[in-house]
Design a protein around this motif. Structure first.
Motif, PDB file in Angstrom:
ATOM      1  N   ASP A 143      46.745  58.888  95.841  1.00  0.00           N
ATOM      2  CA  ASP A 143      47.880  57.896  95.512  1.00  0.00           C
ATOM      3  C   ASP A 143      48.260  57.248  96.847  1.00  0.00           C
ATOM      4  N   VAL A 144      47.923  56.120  97.172  1.00  0.00           N
ATOM      5  CA  VAL A 144      48.274  55.536  98.537  1.00  0.00           C
ATOM      6  C   VAL A 144      49.751  55.227  98.633  1.00  0.00           C
ATOM      7  N   LYS A 145      50.833  55.352  97.350  1.00  0.00           N
ATOM      8  CA  LYS A 145      51.951  55.197  97.566  1.00  0.00           C
ATOM      9  C   LYS A 145      52.698  56.485  98.168  1.00  0.00           C
ATOM     10  N   SER A 146      52.384  57.686  97.626  1.00  0.00           N
ATOM     11  CA  SER A 146      52.752  58.817  98.122  1.00  0.00           C
ATOM     12  C   SER A 146      52.268  59.556  98.950  1.00  0.00           C
ATOM     13  N   HIS A 147      50.932  59.156  99.369  1.00  0.00           N
ATOM     14  CA  HIS A 147      49.919  59.617 100.351  1.00  0.00           C
ATOM     15  C   HIS A 147      49.799  61.093  99.789  1.00  0.00           C
ATOM     16  N   ILE A 148      49.658  61.290  98.490  1.00  0.00           N
ATOM     17  CA  ILE A 148      49.133  62.604  97.868  1.00  0.00           C
ATOM     18  C   ILE A 148      47.841  62.617  97.349  1.00  0.00           C
ATOM     19  N   ILE A 149      47.050  63.521  97.465  1.00  0.00           N
ATOM     20  CA  ILE A 149      45.611  63.859  96.900  1.00  0.00           C
ATOM     21  C   ILE A 149      45.952  64.569  95.811  1.00  0.00           C
ATOM     22  N   HIS A 150      45.449  64.319  94.552  1.00  0.00           N
ATOM     23  CA  HIS A 150      45.703  65.010  93.306  1.00  0.00           C
ATOM     24  C   HIS A 150      44.097  65.620  93.192  1.00  0.00           C
ATOM     25  N   GLY A 151      44.061  66.834  93.550  1.00  0.00           N
ATOM     26  CA  GLY A 151      42.819  67.571  93.393  1.00  0.00           C
ATOM     27  C   GLY A 151      42.392  68.804  92.736  1.00  0.00           C
ATOM     28  N   SER A 152      41.139  68.960  92.339  1.00  0.00           N
ATOM     29  CA  SER A 152      40.629  70.003  91.822  1.00  0.00           C
ATOM     30  C   SER A 152      39.294  70.455  92.186  1.00  0.00           C
ATOM     31  N   GLU A 153      38.938  71.770  92.355  1.00  0.00           N
ATOM     32  CA  GLU A 153      37.731  72.276  92.692  1.00  0.00           C
ATOM     33  C   GLU A 153      37.346  73.388  91.836  1.00  0.00           C
ATOM     34  N   THR A 154      35.879  73.298  91.738  1.00  0.00           N
ATOM     35  CA  THR A 154      35.055  74.497  91.388  1.00  0.00           C
ATOM     36  C   THR A 154      34.245  75.271  92.603  1.00  0.00           C
ATOM     37  N   LEU A 155      34.993  76.421  92.723  1.00  0.00           N
ATOM     38  CA  LEU A 155      34.104  77.125  93.907  1.00  0.00           C
ATOM     39  C   LEU A 155      33.542  78.354  93.572  1.00  0.00           C
ATOM     40  N   VAL A 156      32.187  78.399  93.737  1.00  0.00           N
ATOM     41  CA  VAL A 156      31.297  79.507  93.662  1.00  0.00           C
ATOM     42  C   VAL A 156      30.949  80.118  94.916  1.00  0.00           C
ATOM     43  N   TRP A 157      31.454  81.451  94.614  1.00  0.00           N
ATOM     44  CA  TRP A 157      31.517  82.449  96.178  1.00  0.00           C
ATOM     45  C   TRP A 157      30.400  83.619  95.741  1.00  0.00           C
ATOM     46  N   LEU A 158      29.611  83.746  96.819  1.00  0.00           N
ATOM     47  CA  LEU A 158      28.711  84.995  96.569  1.00  0.00           C
ATOM     48  C   LEU A 158      28.918  85.811  97.552  1.00  0.00           C
ATOM     49  N   ASN A 159      29.230  87.062  97.091  1.00  0.00           N
ATOM     50  CA  ASN A 159      29.457  88.263  97.749  1.00  0.00           C
ATOM     51  C   ASN A 159      28.042  88.772  98.469  1.00  0.00           C
ATOM     52  N   ASP A 160      27.697  88.367  99.847  1.00  0.00           N
ATOM     53  CA  ASP A 160      26.489  88.723 100.159  1.00  0.00           C
ATOM     54  C   ASP A 160      26.464  90.156 100.999  1.00  0.00           C
ATOM     55  N   SER A 161      27.671  90.720 100.819  1.00  0.00           N
ATOM     56  CA  SER A 161      27.930  92.233 101.819  1.00  0.00           C
ATOM     57  C   SER A 161      27.476  93.197 100.776  1.00  0.00           C
ATOM     58  N   PRO A 162      27.559  94.399 101.557  1.00  0.00           N
ATOM     59  CA  PRO A 162      27.279  95.828 100.610  1.00  0.00           C
ATOM     60  C   PRO A 162      28.712  96.261 100.086  1.00  0.00           C
ATOM     61  N   ASP A 163      29.783  95.491 100.096  1.00  0.00           N
ATOM     62  CA  ASP A 163      31.095  95.801  99.795  1.00  0.00           C
ATOM     63  C   ASP A 163      31.382  95.461  98.369  1.00  0.00           C
ATOM     64  N   SER A 164      32.249  95.887  97.811  1.00  0.00           N
ATOM     65  CA  SER A 164      33.040  95.651  96.539  1.00  0.00           C
ATOM     66  C   SER A 164      34.373  95.074  97.090  1.00  0.00           C
ATOM     67  N   VAL A 165      34.476  93.457  96.656  1.00  0.00           N
ATOM     68  CA  VAL A 165      35.723  92.727  97.169  1.00  0.00           C
ATOM     69  C   VAL A 165      36.478  92.628  96.058  1.00  0.00           C
ATOM     70  N   ALA A 166      37.873  93.260  96.342  1.00  0.00           N
ATOM     71  CA  ALA A 166      38.740  93.397  95.325  1.00  0.00           C
ATOM     72  C   ALA A 166      39.768  92.255  95.367  1.00  0.00           C
ATOM     73  N   THR A 167      39.779  91.631  96.553  1.00  0.00           N
ATOM     74  CA  THR A 167      40.863  90.409  96.955  1.00  0.00           C
ATOM     75  C   THR A 167      40.236  89.242  97.497  1.00  0.00           C
ATOM     76  N   LEU A 168      40.844  87.950  97.396  1.00  0.00           N
ATOM     77  CA  LEU A 168      40.150  86.876  98.061  1.00  0.00           C
ATOM     78  C   LEU A 168      41.332  86.354  98.899  1.00  0.00           C
TER      79      LEU A 168
END
Length: 275
Positions: A40-65
């Protein structure tokens, strides 16, 4: 073995136009984004959405982001970035007339739990309770080693008057560090870590941006008289005559960030380089 990582861009042109030269080839991307944004060029606001795919490539169980909300560095004079920089950076100065910010409006697991109410601002580096550049969210179930998690995120980003490689000036826009960005999970033994933990620092005056490599796709909707430059390859352009907007779609594999710039008066120059 950890997937190769690297520092973020050292300049806008590198981030926008030469991302492939920075990227390392990898079998599976760690954090990949499908971004949709309308400016929005009047307010300079970006209205956005995202789909994030995250891979746990570690040996840990990850309980928080943990996520970076970098644009909140420009929210007021109380952020860690503004306190450390005093509004001065590399010869540039913040006008402090029009602040920037980012709000996460929704966060949920695809096909699962709504995590929006669990979002908490944290300050892993200092005692500045006014800093809002990092959030943490607890998961209903830990992400197991080798598993992937898909998140649906809604957000709004207000760009500040241009400062520190992001913002607007008149009809010029530079959107850098503009979307919620997941941190880097580091397993025990990586850089002397005694146990697995998030590497997700606040936005500091003297620091760069650390991320995993991933694949990016972005649909950016602008007024039709604007021209755009962005990370990756332009794969589609769609006009909406009724709304007088154009949606530009870019994609790029194996990079650590996505930035874009727009202005009605840009001239497009192309050059072919032999590899």
């Amino acid at each position: 073995m950890r997937t190769t990582r690297g520092p973020a861009h050292t300049g806008v042109l590198l981030a926008l136009f030469l991302p492939a030269m920075l990227a390392a080839q990898m079998a599976r991307p760690i954090s990949s984004y499908d971004l949709k944004a309308e400016l929005d060029v009047k307010s300079h606001i970006i209205h956005g959405s995202e789909t994030l795919v995250w891979l746990n490539d570690s040996p840990d169980s990850v309980a928080t982001l943990r996520f970076h909300l970098y644009m909140n560095a420009f929210k007021n004079e109380k952020s860690t970035f503004m306190r450390e920089s005093g509004g001065h950076l590399r010869g540039d100065r913040s006008t402090k007339k029009d602040w920037g910010w980012i709000d996460v409006t929704s966060l949920r697991v695809e096909g699962g739990a709504d995590l929006t109410g669990s979002i908490q601002f944290i300050q892993p580096d200092d005692a500045n309770r006014d800093d809002q550049t990092v959030i943490e969210v607890a998961l209903p179930e830990a992400v197991q080693p080798g598993a992937t998690l898909t998140l649906k995120i809604g957000f709004e980003t207000k760009l500040p008057e241009v400062f520190a490689r992001t913002g607007y000036h008149g009809t010029f826009y530079l959107a850098g560090q503009w979307f919620p960005k997941i941190g880097v999970w580091e397993a025990a033994g990586f850089r002397y870590s005694q146990k697995g933990a998030w590497n997700c620092h606040q936005f500091h005056a003297l620091s760069e941006f650390f991320s995993n490599f991933g694949n990016y796709r972005a649909e950016i909707t602008l007024p039709s008289d604007y021209k755009i430059g962005a990370t990756g390859e332009l794969i589609n352009k769609r006009d909406d005559a009724a709304r007088k907007t154009t949606t530009w779609t870019y994609q790029q594999e194996s990079v650590i960030d996505f930035a874009w710039t727009a202005q009605p008066t840009y001239l497009k120059l192309e050059r072919i380089f032999d590899a």
